[in-house]
Design a protein around this motif. Structure first.
Motif, short mmCIF file in Angstrom:
data_model
loop_
_atom_site.label_atom_id
_atom_site.label_comp_id
_atom_site.label_asym_id
_atom_site.label_seq_id
_atom_site.Cartn_x
_atom_site.Cartn_y
_atom_site.Cartn_z
N ARG A 63 0.84 -1.21 0.00
CA ARG A 63 0.00 0.00 0.00
C ARG A 63 0.88 1.26 0.00
N LYS A 64 1.98 1.24 0.77
CA LYS A 64 2.89 2.40 0.77
C LYS A 64 3.49 2.61 -0.62
N GLU A 65 3.94 1.52 -1.23
CA GLU A 65 4.53 1.62 -2.57
C GLU A 65 3.49 2.13 -3.57
N SER A 66 2.28 1.62 -3.45
CA SER A 66 1.20 2.05 -4.35
C SER A 66 0.90 3.52 -4.18
N THR A 67 0.87 3.98 -2.93
CA THR A 67 0.61 5.38 -2.65
C THR A 67 1.68 6.26 -3.28
N VAL A 68 2.94 5.87 -3.14
CA VAL A 68 4.04 6.64 -3.73
C VAL A 68 3.91 6.66 -5.25
N THR A 69 3.63 5.51 -5.84
CA THR A 69 3.50 5.43 -7.30
C THR A 69 2.37 6.32 -7.80
N LEU A 70 1.22 6.25 -7.13
CA LEU A 70 0.07 7.06 -7.55
C LEU A 70 0.35 8.55 -7.35
N TYR A 71 1.05 8.89 -6.29
CA TYR A 71 1.39 10.30 -6.09
C TYR A 71 2.34 10.79 -7.18
N GLN A 72 3.25 9.91 -7.62
CA GLN A 72 4.14 10.28 -8.72
C GLN A 72 3.36 10.51 -10.01
N ILE A 73 2.35 9.67 -10.24
CA ILE A 73 1.49 9.88 -11.41
C ILE A 73 0.78 11.22 -11.29
N PHE A 74 0.28 11.51 -10.09
CA PHE A 74 -0.41 12.79 -9.86
C PHE A 74 0.52 13.96 -10.18
N ARG A 75 1.75 13.91 -9.66
CA ARG A 75 2.70 15.00 -9.90
C ARG A 75 3.04 15.13 -11.37
N LYS A 76 3.16 13.98 -12.06
CA LYS A 76 3.45 14.00 -13.50
C LYS A 76 2.29 14.63 -14.26
N ALA A 77 1.07 14.35 -13.82
CA ALA A 77 -0.11 14.87 -14.51
C ALA A 77 -0.34 16.35 -14.23
N ASP A 78 0.09 16.83 -13.08
CA ASP A 78 -0.14 18.22 -12.67
C ASP A 78 0.86 19.13 -13.40
N LYS A 79 0.56 19.42 -14.65
CA LYS A 79 1.48 20.19 -15.51
C LYS A 79 1.70 21.61 -15.01
#
Length: 173
Positions: A63-79
């Motif tokens: 779950r921690k790894e998933s949270t980090v991965t999803l947050y990275q996707i969020f940051r990548k998407a937040d142009k």
């Protein structure tokens, strides 16, 4: 000497002594078997707790790894870097094959991913903050029932927001 020899010697004794002997042998056999079974059960229960603890630990780590991965996707998407995803930013990030591959690993189908913005934006702000995005994606994992469950959760959040607004407007009067 075996039990047959011992029992032949018991023929000369009174029936009460024979009964006591049989009772003693039965009781000690039961006690020894009880100790053996207790030792086996203790070992099995201890192993079960250890396996359960390992599963919980692995689940928490995942779950921690998933949270980090999803947050990275969020940051990548937040142009634009304003820490919220607009509908346009979200739609744009779904065109990225790497992101869609990661979402597939989370068992989020392309169809669900396309609808997810509308579902997660339960406050109808037109934006997703990091918490809405990450928690929503984590909840959306899995089979088709996850889609229904997340929609229900967001509907409850919308209704909660509507009720809070109604209470606020009533309190103003």
């Amino acid at each position: 000497e075996g039990w047959a020899d011992i029992s032949r010697g018991m023929e000369n004794l009174s029936p009460g002594v024979s009964f006591m002997f049989v009772f003693f042998i039965s009781l000690t056999t039961f006690a020894v078997m009880n100790v053996v079974v207790a030792a086996i059960v203790d070992g099995v229960v201890g192993e079960a707790f250890a396996v359960d603890h390992d599963c919980i630990h692995q689940s928490n780590e995942k779950r921690k790894e998933s949270t980090v991965t999803l947050y990275q996707i969020f940051r990548k998407a937040d142009k634009d870097g304003n820490t919220v995803l607009s509908r346009e930013e979200y739609t744009e990030i779904l065109k990225d094959e790497e992101v869609m591959g990661i979402l597939r690993e989370f068992e989020i189908s392309p169809h669900l991913a396309a609808e997810l913005f509308n579902v997660l934006d339960y406050d109808d702000s037109g934006h997703l903050d990091p918490k809405e995005f990450v928690e929503g994606c984590l909840q959306a994992q899995g089979e088709a029932r996850a889609d229904t469950m997340i929609k229900m959760h967001c509907d409850v959040m919308r209704l909660s927001s509507d009720v809070a607004s109604a209470v606020d407007s009533v309190e103003k009067y």
